[in-house]
Design a protein around this motif. Structure first.
Motif, PDB file in Angstrom:
ATOM      1  N   ASN A   1      -3.181 -18.968   2.293  1.00  0.00           N
ATOM      2  CA  ASN A   1      -1.825 -19.163   1.565  1.00  0.00           C
ATOM      3  C   ASN A   1      -0.970 -18.265   2.158  1.00  0.00           C
ATOM      4  OD1 ASN A   1       0.193 -17.486  -0.318  1.00  0.00           O
ATOM      5  ND2 ASN A   1      -0.176 -19.565  -1.040  1.00  0.00           N
ATOM      6  N   ASN A   2      -0.109 -18.903   2.867  1.00  0.00           N
ATOM      7  CA  ASN A   2       1.094 -18.169   3.674  1.00  0.00           C
ATOM      8  C   ASN A   2       0.190 -17.513   4.913  1.00  0.00           C
ATOM      9  OD1 ASN A   2       2.937 -19.214   2.079  1.00  0.00           O
ATOM     10  ND2 ASN A   2       4.035 -17.086   2.145  1.00  0.00           N
ATOM     11  N   ASP A   3      -0.777 -18.063   5.454  1.00  0.00           N
ATOM     12  CA  ASP A   3      -1.776 -17.684   6.679  1.00  0.00           C
ATOM     13  C   ASP A   3      -2.323 -16.331   6.176  1.00  0.00           C
ATOM     14  OD1 ASP A   3      -0.557 -19.648   8.404  1.00  0.00           O
ATOM     15  OD2 ASP A   3       1.209 -18.056   8.786  1.00  0.00           O
ATOM     16  N   GLN A   4      -2.633 -16.078   4.896  1.00  0.00           N
ATOM     17  CA  GLN A   4      -3.323 -15.092   4.366  1.00  0.00           C
ATOM     18  C   GLN A   4      -4.614 -15.518   3.769  1.00  0.00           C
ATOM     19  OE1 GLN A   4      -2.667 -11.678   4.957  1.00  0.00           O
ATOM     20  NE2 GLN A   4      -0.947 -12.664   6.381  1.00  0.00           N
ATOM     21  N   LYS A   5      -5.761 -15.023   4.011  1.00  0.00           N
ATOM     22  CA  LYS A   5      -7.082 -15.356   3.399  1.00  0.00           C
ATOM     23  C   LYS A   5      -6.945 -15.448   1.759  1.00  0.00           C
ATOM     24  CE  LYS A   5     -10.151 -14.363   7.429  1.00  0.00           C
ATOM     25  NZ  LYS A   5     -11.247 -13.146   7.573  1.00  0.00           N
TER      26      LYS A   5
ATOM     27  N   ASP B   1      -2.953 -17.538  -8.485  1.00  0.00           N
ATOM     28  CA  ASP B   1      -1.685 -17.509  -9.073  1.00  0.00           C
ATOM     29  C   ASP B   1      -1.026 -16.691  -7.783  1.00  0.00           C
ATOM     30  OD1 ASP B   1       0.813 -17.009 -10.372  1.00  0.00           O
ATOM     31  OD2 ASP B   1      -0.103 -15.528 -11.984  1.00  0.00           O
ATOM     32  N   PHE B   2       0.328 -17.359  -7.395  1.00  0.00           N
ATOM     33  CA  PHE B   2       1.014 -16.943  -6.067  1.00  0.00           C
ATOM     34  C   PHE B   2       2.313 -16.837  -6.578  1.00  0.00           C
ATOM     35  CE2 PHE B   2      -2.627 -19.665  -5.052  1.00  0.00           C
ATOM     36  CZ  PHE B   2      -3.475 -18.882  -3.968  1.00  0.00           C
ATOM     37  N   LYS B   3       2.988 -16.152  -5.795  1.00  0.00           N
ATOM     38  CA  LYS B   3       4.576 -15.782  -6.018  1.00  0.00           C
ATOM     39  C   LYS B   3       5.330 -16.940  -5.490  1.00  0.00           C
ATOM     40  CE  LYS B   3       3.982 -10.645  -5.464  1.00  0.00           C
ATOM     41  NZ  LYS B   3       4.434  -9.486  -4.682  1.00  0.00           N
ATOM     42  N   PHE B   4       6.736 -16.972  -5.840  1.00  0.00           N
ATOM     43  CA  PHE B   4       7.428 -18.133  -5.623  1.00  0.00           C
ATOM     44  C   PHE B   4       7.565 -18.439  -4.200  1.00  0.00           C
ATOM     45  CE2 PHE B   4      10.269 -14.731  -5.225  1.00  0.00           C
ATOM     46  CZ  PHE B   4      11.220 -15.301  -4.381  1.00  0.00           C
TER      47      PHE B   4
ATOM     48  N   GLN C   1       5.162 -17.662  -1.932  1.00  0.00           N
ATOM     49  CA  GLN C   1       3.827 -18.235  -1.354  1.00  0.00           C
ATOM     50  C   GLN C   1       3.601 -19.360  -1.410  1.00  0.00           C
ATOM     51  OE1 GLN C   1       1.583 -14.936  -3.678  1.00  0.00           O
ATOM     52  NE2 GLN C   1       1.367 -13.575  -1.926  1.00  0.00           N
ATOM     53  N   ASN C   2       4.286 -20.203  -0.967  1.00  0.00           N
ATOM     54  CA  ASN C   2       4.380 -21.680  -1.226  1.00  0.00           C
ATOM     55  C   ASN C   2       3.758 -22.588  -0.075  1.00  0.00           C
ATOM     56  OD1 ASN C   2       6.600 -21.267   0.607  1.00  0.00           O
ATOM     57  ND2 ASN C   2       7.993 -22.162  -0.627  1.00  0.00           N
ATOM     58  N   LYS C   3       3.286 -21.810   1.032  1.00  0.00           N
ATOM     59  CA  LYS C   3       2.288 -22.479   1.886  1.00  0.00           C
ATOM     60  C   LYS C   3       0.932 -22.415   1.568  1.00  0.00           C
ATOM     61  CE  LYS C   3       1.474 -22.760   6.872  1.00  0.00           C
ATOM     62  NZ  LYS C   3       1.763 -22.373   8.136  1.00  0.00           N
ATOM     63  N   ILE C   4       0.198 -23.571   1.350  1.00  0.00           N
ATOM     64  CA  ILE C   4      -1.200 -23.486   1.170  1.00  0.00           C
ATOM     65  C   ILE C   4      -2.042 -24.514   2.089  1.00  0.00           C
ATOM     66  CG2 ILE C   4      -1.223 -25.022  -0.746  1.00  0.00           C
ATOM     67  CD1 ILE C   4      -3.146 -22.623  -1.938  1.00  0.00           C
ATOM     68  N   SER C   5      -3.056 -23.921   2.750  1.00  0.00           N
ATOM     69  CA  SER C   5      -3.893 -24.816   3.576  1.00  0.00           C
ATOM     70  C   SER C   5      -5.461 -24.918   3.063  1.00  0.00           C
ATOM     71  CB  SER C   5      -3.878 -24.283   4.922  1.00  0.00           C
ATOM     72  OG  SER C   5      -2.401 -24.347   5.390  1.00  0.00           O
ATOM     73  N   PHE C   6      -6.083 -25.910   3.267  1.00  0.00           N
ATOM     74  CA  PHE C   6      -7.333 -26.089   2.804  1.00  0.00           C
ATOM     75  C   PHE C   6      -8.236 -26.616   3.914  1.00  0.00           C
ATOM     76  CE2 PHE C   6      -4.583 -26.824  -0.909  1.00  0.00           C
ATOM     77  CZ  PHE C   6      -5.137 -25.840  -1.855  1.00  0.00           C
ATOM     78  N   THR C   7      -9.538 -26.013   4.084  1.00  0.00           N
ATOM     79  CA  THR C   7     -10.536 -26.721   4.921  1.00  0.00           C
ATOM     80  C   THR C   7     -11.564 -27.514   4.098  1.00  0.00           C
ATOM     81  OG1 THR C   7     -10.005 -25.115   6.755  1.00  0.00           O
ATOM     82  CG2 THR C   7     -12.185 -26.225   6.787  1.00  0.00           C
ATOM     83  N   ILE C   8     -11.887 -28.414   4.289  1.00  0.00           N
ATOM     84  CA  ILE C   8     -12.675 -29.139   3.303  1.00  0.00           C
ATOM     85  C   ILE C   8     -14.000 -30.162   4.207  1.00  0.00           C
ATOM     86  CG2 ILE C   8     -11.126 -29.852   1.666  1.00  0.00           C
ATOM     87  CD1 ILE C   8     -11.122 -32.485   2.720  1.00  0.00           C
ATOM     88  N   SER C   9     -15.214 -29.948   3.472  1.00  0.00           N
ATOM     89  CA  SER C   9     -16.051 -30.621   4.114  1.00  0.00           C
ATOM     90  C   SER C   9     -17.004 -31.473   3.186  1.00  0.00           C
ATOM     91  CB  SER C   9     -17.050 -29.805   5.061  1.00  0.00           C
ATOM     92  OG  SER C   9     -17.468 -28.702   4.135  1.00  0.00           O
ATOM     93  N   LEU C  10     -17.660 -32.220   3.629  1.00  0.00           N
ATOM     94  CA  LEU C  10     -19.043 -32.812   3.066  1.00  0.00           C
ATOM     95  C   LEU C  10     -20.325 -32.445   3.487  1.00  0.00           C
ATOM     96  CD1 LEU C  10     -19.578 -35.064   0.736  1.00  0.00           C
ATOM     97  CD2 LEU C  10     -19.568 -36.828   2.453  1.00  0.00           C
ATOM     98  N   THR C  11     -21.228 -31.926   2.636  1.00  0.00           N
ATOM     99  CA  THR C  11     -22.664 -31.449   3.190  1.00  0.00           C
ATOM    100  C   THR C  11     -23.655 -32.518   3.065  1.00  0.00           C
ATOM    101  OG1 THR C  11     -22.974 -30.850   0.958  1.00  0.00           O
ATOM    102  CG2 THR C  11     -22.030 -29.098   2.516  1.00  0.00           C
ATOM    103  N   ASP C  12     -23.152 -33.572   3.873  1.00  0.00           N
ATOM    104  CA  ASP C  12     -23.984 -34.990   3.997  1.00  0.00           C
ATOM    105  C   ASP C  12     -24.227 -34.775   5.685  1.00  0.00           C
ATOM    106  OD1 ASP C  12     -24.630 -37.602   4.838  1.00  0.00           O
ATOM    107  OD2 ASP C  12     -24.771 -37.902   2.728  1.00  0.00           O
ATOM    108  N   TYR C  13     -25.420 -34.475   6.061  1.00  0.00           N
ATOM    109  CA  TYR C  13     -25.742 -34.152   7.372  1.00  0.00           C
ATOM    110  C   TYR C  13     -26.182 -35.578   8.332  1.00  0.00           C
ATOM    111  CZ  TYR C  13     -25.237 -29.790   5.698  1.00  0.00           C
ATOM    112  OH  TYR C  13     -24.553 -28.571   5.089  1.00  0.00           O
ATOM    113  N   PHE C  14     -26.416 -36.630   7.523  1.00  0.00           N
ATOM    114  CA  PHE C  14     -26.920 -37.683   8.394  1.00  0.00           C
ATOM    115  C   PHE C  14     -26.254 -38.094   9.666  1.00  0.00           C
ATOM    116  CE2 PHE C  14     -29.179 -38.941   4.447  1.00  0.00           C
ATOM    117  CZ  PHE C  14     -30.419 -39.101   4.850  1.00  0.00           C
TER     118      PHE C  14
ATOM    119  N   LEU D   1       6.157 -25.655  -1.367  1.00  0.00           N
ATOM    120  CA  LEU D   1       5.718 -26.146  -2.815  1.00  0.00           C
ATOM    121  C   LEU D   1       6.715 -25.544  -3.667  1.00  0.00           C
ATOM    122  CD1 LEU D   1       1.950 -26.188  -2.676  1.00  0.00           C
ATOM    123  CD2 LEU D   1       3.497 -28.069  -2.508  1.00  0.00           C
ATOM    124  N   LYS D   2       7.090 -26.137  -4.668  1.00  0.00           N
ATOM    125  CA  LYS D   2       8.091 -25.665  -5.505  1.00  0.00           C
ATOM    126  C   LYS D   2       7.202 -25.236  -6.862  1.00  0.00           C
ATOM    127  CE  LYS D   2      11.820 -29.231  -5.127  1.00  0.00           C
ATOM    128  NZ  LYS D   2      12.901 -28.246  -4.915  1.00  0.00           N
ATOM    129  N   PRO D   3       7.720 -23.982  -7.621  1.00  0.00           N
ATOM    130  CA  PRO D   3       6.819 -23.454  -8.622  1.00  0.00           C
ATOM    131  C   PRO D   3       6.545 -24.281  -9.532  1.00  0.00           C
ATOM    132  CG  PRO D   3       9.302 -22.242  -7.947  1.00  0.00           C
ATOM    133  CD  PRO D   3       9.064 -23.498  -7.313  1.00  0.00           C
TER     134      PRO D   3
END
Length: 850
Positions: free
Chosen positions: A644-648, A668-671, A673-686, A718-720
């Motif tokens: 969030n806002n480049d903070q872990k 819960d983030f302040k107004f 703190q409206n930039k949020i990033s996700f790193t996602i994955s799928l634990t399927d290793y075929f 992101l809006k509140p």
């Protein structure tokens, strides 16, 4: 009688399967290497385990390595010590053994995974032993077991029980079998541990001068003991009996053994990885020649999808044993040249290559290996285009002409190149009984299959391709390069010839295929079919359900053993060649085959034998398991990182740890703190590089995104309000994972909060009363007017706050209401101010009268 025929059918099926297994014994599965420069660790990997969410953990000299199918990360231990053993308990805690230390993976309170030691729970507060913790197990009663050379440790509920070495005998390898611990007493015997007591196994002194490297149970439940250099032993009523197994006996060093799925056993050796079945029969051997990075194996683990992971002395290897594909590549199998044709003759696989003819045989110089040897070496050193079985002989179409291999593997040339030309294709004719259709550089020939010297030419000329025999119509169709399409109709032993030489059939690529009684022609990037009733060509819609078919070029089509067809297409997407494979059944239903992982193979052709499906290519030979296309297993879709806002916010740490500490991911983030990033994955290793993802931020996105390979998602400005981020994975087999989610809330700024507007309402109510009082007394009229003006502005601002988000949703983000409200306010402000002042004046007079 019915049962009799069923038994005959089953017997035939068993015979067929056994024969197919004899033809192909030890192909190489897909092997992927993760060297230190990829996994981020040091060289050696001593143990492997899997979390409940499918993430993999490796005990590495650098610490603990973590892999989620997309990203490698690491966890550093105390004093930067190596991780030497690792396990998962029944609650999903990751337990780690180190050097003089043992502990678990916890949370630093900010979402980062960290290592925490259990040493503080030892009674001996001065414990400073630097012994390596070689094994770690989770027991059924909740205890955690750790083994070093000098001590055994049992942890539970913040207490540790220590068992010291017996009679100065150090503790050797230990294993957990059916929740019973077996352990080697170095220089003495082997034992079990029951209620923290060491119980020697009767007559086990045979291991006094041997180094034990593993314990297992046989399929009849006898104890099986592996040693470093002295082979394998099975427990009997009288003690332990050495099992005579040539392959195991010839292994120089068995470093460790590990239990695999279905009671199979993995041997970690200095000569690679060996796999034994539940009767101790060696069934596979993988080493650097097979594709492993190095031969020195330190640890073995089989994950929930059956994939075998090998911790190497230098890196990590993934062995996709349950893959749809196994291989004989050009180098390791001694093919050494591009494959042109395949056939099964006398229970052996024969291969025509660009330079010779070869046969697959067991390699007597290797262990559980096969390789190709040349056949007809003295007479057949040329390109072999076709292999065909006729009258118990193997016919060879090559650059030399038409030849024959008999059942003693003697090669003779039947028709030389001068008479027949280079032979490309041999078909058993259904129209001309007892004859073969042969396509060569000099044309098309009919050859008596009982007397190869008896032949005649039915078409003279080069450039013949795509030969199709339409048995039910007594017709032969083929294409001649730059001359068009030819139709030979056989009537009363006469051949009526028709030529289609329109420009579309004489220029560019022209291909003919016969599928489900339809003659399909690919010409000038068009798919046509021949209408036999109207005797004309028309546009074909056979492949119309295939996405983007107009831009796809058909490469090959082959009929399977179950009357379906496998079709290969290629197209150019974003400047790159893309290849796809489809199956079309007898009803015309089209299914995309999950062959993305072999789509880089070129010049492919499928071959269908009894219970054996092969594909030739420029890479070698692919053995395809076509019985497992509908595997509905997949891993978990996980959120690996939240920023969030480049903070872990979260970096994969557990929400609860071994000692019952609980941690909550920030939601819960302040107004601002409206930039949020996700790193996602799928634990399927075929084929984890083929996994796709879709996502939706409820409260922002109206629906799920399309599936994409991208695993980093960022939202800004992101809006509140409330949000729920949802993700779902799609593996290479097209199987969807369960949806995972993370909910969070962005607070409104203080000046947009409901509390602020309540306070504002109270204040302006007071001002209203003050205004009424001023108007009643007739004093400070200008001040009263100003206060009423401010009240109008506040009222409009509140209306904006309530309605603007709703209007934004309805107008797809266009700030129409904000603009309109400000224009409206400008237009009506003065009349409205006069109206309100008039109302207030009347109220003030009324109050005064009363």
């Amino acid at each position: 009688m019915f049962k009799f025929f069923i038994n005959i059918l089953l017997f035939s099926l068993i015979i067929t399967i056994s024969k197919a297994k004899q033809v192909v014994n030890y192909p190489i599965p897909e092997i992927t290497n993760y060297p230190p420069e990829v996994n981020g660790g040091f060289t050696s990997n001593w143990g492997i385990t899997e979390g409940l969410d499918g993430k993999l953990y490796f005990a590495n000299n650098y610490g603990v390595l973590v892999y989620d199918g997309k990203t490698w990360s690491n966890i550093i231990l105390d004093n930067n010590d190596p991780a030497r053993s690792i396990a998962t308990d029944k609650l999903g805690n990751i337990i780690v053994g180190s050097r003089g230390n043992f502990g678990f993976i916890s949370n630093n309170g900010s979402g980062d995974p960290i290592y925490k030691s259990l040493n503080k729970y030892l009674d001996d507060k001065n414990y400073k032993n630097r012994d390596i913790i070689y094994e770690t197990f989770s027991l059924a009663d909740g205890q955690i077991f750790f083994r070093s050379l000098n001590n055994l440790f049992f942890y539970k509920d913040k207490k540790i029980k220590v068992i010291k070495k017996v009679n100065k005998r150090k503790f050797g390898v230990s294993r957990l079998l059916n929740d019973e611990i077996f352990i080697a007493l170095i220089g003495d015997s082997i034992a079990t541990i029951n209620d923290h007591k060491i119980i020697k196994i009767k007559n086990s002194e045979i291991f006094k001068d041997k180094t034990v490297t593993g314990f297992h149970k046989s399929k009849t439940n006898e104890l099986v003991v592996f040693t470093r250099k002295n082979g394998v032993y099975k427990q009997t009523d009288d003690g332990f009996l050495k099992i005579n197994n040539e392959i195991i006996n010839n292994i120089g060093v068995i470093y460790r053994t590990f239990g695999l799925v279905n009671n199979k056993i993995g041997l970690a050796t200095y000569e690679g990885l060996f796999i034994l079945d539940n009767s101790l029969k060696p069934i596979a051997h993988y080493n650097s020649n097979s594709g492993l990075r190095v031969d020195n194996i330190r640890s073995i683990y089989q994950d929930q999808n059956g994939i075998i992971w090998a911790g190497l002395d230098d890196g990590i290897s993934k062995i996709n044993e349950n893959s749809k594909f196994k291989f004989y590549d050009l180098k390791s199998s001694n093919l050494n040249s591009r494959v042109r044709s395949l056939n099964v003759y006398q229970d052996h696989l024969y291969v025509g290559t660009n330079v010779d003819l070869k046969k697959l045989v067991l390699d007597n110089n290797g262990k559980l290996k096969e390789s190709f040897i040349q056949i007809g070496k003295e007479k057949l050193n040329t390109q072999v285009w076709e292999t065909f079985i006729s009258n118990d002989k193997l016919l060879i179409g090559s650059n030399a002409g038409l030849g024959v291999i008999d059942n003693s593997e003697n090669y003779e040339l039947a028709i030389n190149k001068k008479d027949i030309g280079i032979v490309f294709e041999i078909i058993e004719s259904k129209i001309f009984k007892d004859y073969l259709l042969v396509r060569s550089k000099k044309g098309i020939f009919l050859i008596n299959k009982f007397n190869l010297k008896d032949y005649r030419k039915i078409y003279k000329g080069s450039g013949v391709g795509y030969l199709n025999e339409l048995e039910e119509r007594d017709e032969i169709w083929f294409r001649v390069s730059k001359k068009g399409i030819f139709r030979f109709k056989i009537e009363n032993n006469n051949i009526n010839k028709t030529k289609f030489d329109e420009k579309i059939f004489t220029e560019g690529k022209v291909k003919l295929f016969y599928i489900n009684n339809n003659l399909i022609i690919y010409a000038n990037k068009n798919y046509l079919e021949y209408d036999f009733l109207k005797e004309r060509f028309k546009q074909s819609d056979l492949f119309s359900k295939i996405i983007n078919i107009k831009n796809k070029e058909i490469l090959d089509l082959k009929k399977t053993n179950i009357n379906s067809y496998w079709v290969t297409f290629t197209e150019r997407i974003e400047g790159k060649r893309v290849q796809e494979f489809y199956e079309i059944d007898s009803d015309g239903k089209i299914l995309k085959l999950p062959f993305e992982n072999i789509s880089h193979h070129l010049d492919t052709e499928f071959f269908f034998f009894n219970n054996l499906t092969l594909m030739s290519s420029n890479e070698g030979i692919v053995i395809i398991n076509d019985k497992d296309f509908n595997n509905n297993q997949t891993g978990s879709a996980i959120i690996s990182k939240i920023v969030n806002n480049d903070q872990k916010v979260f970096f994969g740490a557990p929400n609860k740890d071994l000692v019952n500490n609980t941690f909550k991911i920030k939601q819960d983030f302040k107004f601002n703190q409206n930039k949020i990033s996700f790193t996602i994955s799928l634990t399927d290793y075929f084929y984890e590089n083929k996994n796709k993802y879709r996502y939706q931020l409820v409260g922002f996105d109206e629906k799920f995104s399309d599936f994409t390979y991208s695993h980093n998602i960022t939202y800004t400005n992101l809006k509140p309000g409330k949000y729920d981020f949802k993700i779902q994975g799609l593996n290479s087999n097209g199987v969807l994972s369960e949806i995972n989610n993370y909910s969070f809330y962005i607070d409104y700024p203080w000046w947009q909060s409901k509390i602020f507007y309540i306070v504002e309402f109270i204040i302006f109510s007071i001002l209203l009363i003050t205004t009424l009082f001023l108007k009643q007394t007739g004093k400070a009229a200008a001040l009263a007017t100003s206060i009423s003006f401010m009240m109008i502005l506040a009222f409009f601002e509140y209306i904006n706050f309530v309605l603007d988000p709703l209007i934004l949703d309805l107008s797809n983000g266009v700030p129409v209401f904000s603009i309109f409200s400000k224009v409206l306010l400008g237009l009506i402000l003065l009349p409205l101010e006069r109206l309100i002042n008039s109302i207030l004046d009347k109220m003030a007079k009324k109050i005064k009268v009363n």
